[in-house]
Scaffold this motif. Structure first.
Motif, PDB file in Angstrom:
ATOM      1  N   LEU A   8       0.806  -1.222   0.000  1.00  0.00           N
ATOM      2  CA  LEU A   8       0.000   0.000   0.000  1.00  0.00           C
ATOM      3  C   LEU A   8       0.839   1.272   0.000  1.00  0.00           C
ATOM      4  O   LEU A   8       0.355   2.344   0.382  1.00  0.00           O
ATOM      5  N   ASP A   9       2.090   1.183  -0.435  1.00  0.00           N
ATOM      6  CA  ASP A   9       2.937   2.374  -0.490  1.00  0.00           C
ATOM      7  C   ASP A   9       3.408   2.677  -1.916  1.00  0.00           C
ATOM      8  O   ASP A   9       4.290   3.507  -2.114  1.00  0.00           O
ATOM      9  N   GLY A  10       2.843   1.974  -2.900  1.00  0.00           N
ATOM     10  CA  GLY A  10       3.209   2.206  -4.288  1.00  0.00           C
ATOM     11  C   GLY A  10       4.434   1.464  -4.758  1.00  0.00           C
ATOM     12  O   GLY A  10       4.786   1.545  -5.941  1.00  0.00           O
ATOM     13  N   SER A  11       5.094   0.714  -3.885  1.00  0.00           N
ATOM     14  CA  SER A  11       6.288  -0.026  -4.295  1.00  0.00           C
ATOM     15  C   SER A  11       5.894  -1.259  -5.080  1.00  0.00           C
ATOM     16  O   SER A  11       4.769  -1.750  -4.993  1.00  0.00           O
ATOM     17  N   ASP A  12       6.844  -1.790  -5.870  1.00  0.00           N
ATOM     18  CA  ASP A  12       6.559  -2.963  -6.697  1.00  0.00           C
ATOM     19  C   ASP A  12       7.306  -4.201  -6.222  1.00  0.00           C
ATOM     20  O   ASP A  12       7.417  -5.185  -6.944  1.00  0.00           O
ATOM     21  N   ARG A  13       7.817  -4.172  -4.985  1.00  0.00           N
ATOM     22  CA  ARG A  13       8.553  -5.307  -4.415  1.00  0.00           C
ATOM     23  C   ARG A  13       8.189  -5.449  -2.947  1.00  0.00           C
ATOM     24  O   ARG A  13       8.007  -4.456  -2.246  1.00  0.00           O
ATOM     25  N   ASN A  14       8.067  -6.686  -2.482  1.00  0.00           N
ATOM     26  CA  ASN A  14       7.689  -6.902  -1.087  1.00  0.00           C
ATOM     27  C   ASN A  14       8.188  -8.259  -0.610  1.00  0.00           C
ATOM     28  O   ASN A  14       8.615  -9.099  -1.411  1.00  0.00           O
ATOM     29  N   ILE A  15       8.119  -8.473   0.679  1.00  0.00           N
ATOM     30  CA  ILE A  15       8.471  -9.771   1.264  1.00  0.00           C
ATOM     31  C   ILE A  15       7.309 -10.734   1.085  1.00  0.00           C
ATOM     32  O   ILE A  15       6.146 -10.365   1.227  1.00  0.00           O
ATOM     33  N   GLY A  16       7.623 -11.981   0.748  1.00  0.00           N
ATOM     34  CA  GLY A  16       6.628 -13.027   0.672  1.00  0.00           C
ATOM     35  C   GLY A  16       7.091 -14.238   1.461  1.00  0.00           C
ATOM     36  O   GLY A  16       8.260 -14.310   1.893  1.00  0.00           O
ATOM     37  N   VAL A  56      11.002 -14.786   1.210  1.00  0.00           N
ATOM     38  CA  VAL A  56      11.559 -14.465  -0.109  1.00  0.00           C
ATOM     39  C   VAL A  56      11.078 -13.071  -0.508  1.00  0.00           C
ATOM     40  O   VAL A  56      10.099 -12.549   0.035  1.00  0.00           O
ATOM     41  N   PHE A  57      11.778 -12.458  -1.458  1.00  0.00           N
ATOM     42  CA  PHE A  57      11.326 -11.198  -2.019  1.00  0.00           C
ATOM     43  C   PHE A  57      10.573 -11.480  -3.322  1.00  0.00           C
ATOM     44  O   PHE A  57      10.995 -12.303  -4.131  1.00  0.00           O
ATOM     45  N   VAL A  58       9.453 -10.790  -3.498  1.00  0.00           N
ATOM     46  CA  VAL A  58       8.639 -11.005  -4.690  1.00  0.00           C
ATOM     47  C   VAL A  58       8.454  -9.683  -5.436  1.00  0.00           C
ATOM     48  O   VAL A  58       8.339  -8.621  -4.834  1.00  0.00           O
ATOM     49  N   ASP A  59       8.438  -9.778  -6.767  1.00  0.00           N
ATOM     50  CA  ASP A  59       8.094  -8.653  -7.632  1.00  0.00           C
ATOM     51  C   ASP A  59       7.253  -9.197  -8.778  1.00  0.00           C
ATOM     52  O   ASP A  59       6.944 -10.403  -8.830  1.00  0.00           O
ATOM     53  N   GLU A  60       6.870  -8.351  -9.702  1.00  0.00           N
ATOM     54  CA  GLU A  60       5.973  -8.799 -10.760  1.00  0.00           C
ATOM     55  C   GLU A  60       6.625  -9.820 -11.674  1.00  0.00           C
ATOM     56  O   GLU A  60       5.966 -10.740 -12.154  1.00  0.00           O
ATOM     57  N   GLU A  61       7.927  -9.681 -11.897  1.00  0.00           N
ATOM     58  CA  GLU A  61       8.617 -10.639 -12.755  1.00  0.00           C
ATOM     59  C   GLU A  61       8.562 -12.043 -12.160  1.00  0.00           C
ATOM     60  O   GLU A  61       8.362 -13.032 -12.870  1.00  0.00           O
ATOM     61  N   MET A  62       8.734 -12.129 -10.823  1.00  0.00           N
ATOM     62  CA  MET A  62       8.623 -13.432 -10.167  1.00  0.00           C
ATOM     63  C   MET A  62       7.199 -13.974 -10.286  1.00  0.00           C
ATOM     64  O   MET A  62       6.988 -15.170 -10.528  1.00  0.00           O
TER      65      MET A  62
END
Length: 251
Positions: free
Chosen positions: A30-38, A46-52
């Protein structure tokens, strides 16, 4: 997709799942970032982004702001009479002209991938079936607002989506101007756009005031008045409205 009040589990790119790999679970920061912990189902961080998410199953817990709205896909599942939905061509009677949104193309996503695809609302204010021949008859007419949602999945950006939705069901030559609004839904408190539709009577133009609802956090894709001359000139042709391309047709 399982719904709870205010929350949902969103699975991007689920159509590419190999039916074997287990998902990683994350949430919208909810802060506009495109990467987060999963987290994997084994508890590994793990770290997740849209490519993953394109290559591996990722479940995202995010806000369910559109729970009250049902897409054409959901309506088809609930009611077989909806049939092919937007893939069918709308046809009107020979003595009635109808203004139709034939197709829709979005050129970008408006939110981060954690928030899912884009929910566009198309809203049109006009005076239907206007055939006044005296000033007294003007008082018999008031504007109406067409309002519907188009869901564009993230992998549908840049693709032409057939929609064939009616904007004005009974278009007459006296309808001189319509109010047209497109937003990408982001919720917030309800507000409205004060605008007008216009008709011609006895070679003079008359405006009808109206208010088209929208939400305070919505992204405004395009809003303004469209004239009859513009609509007739670009009838059936691609028109560019910001980051969205439309084909509008009088049929």
């Amino acid at each position: 997709m399982k719904n709870w009040p205010g929350l949902q589990i969103y699975w991007p790119y689920s159509e590419s799942w190999n039916q074997k790999e287990r998902p990683v679970i994350t949430f919208d920061p909810l802060d506009g970032s495109d990467r987060n912990i999963g987290y994997t189902l084994d508890g590994e961080k793990v770290f997740v982004d849209e490519e993953m998410a394109r290559k591996h199953p990722v479940w995202v817990v995010n806000c369910n702001d559109d729970a009250a709205f049902r897409t054409l896909e959901v309506r088809r599942r609930e009611d077989p009479s909806w049939g092919e939905g937007g893939r069918l061509i709308v046809r009107s009677e020979t003595d009635v002209k109808t203004w139709v949104l034939r197709s829709f193309l979005a050129r970008r996503n408006y939110d981060t991938w954690f928030a899912g695809g884009s929910e566009f609302f198309v809203k049109c204010g006009a005076v239907e079936d206007f055939t006044a021949s005296t000033e007294a008859e003007l008082a018999l007419y008031s504007p109406t607002v067409s309002d519907f949602m188009i869901v564009v999945k993230r992998d549908q950006v840049g693709q032409i989506l057939d929609f064939n939705a009616v904007l004005v069901s009974d278009w007459t030559p006296q309808l001189d101007q319509v109010a047209f609004l497109m937003v990408e839904d982001d919720g917030g408190s309800q507000t409205s756009w004060k605008c007008s539709a216009m008709v011609k009577y006895n070679s003079k133009s008359y405006g009808f005031d109206l208010q088209i609802p929208l939400n305070s956090r919505d992204d405004i894709v395009w809003r303004g008045q469209l004239s009859r001359r513009y609509i007739e000139k670009y009838n059936g042709l691609v028109s560019h409205f910001g980051d969205v391309d439309l084909v509008l047709a009088l049929i």
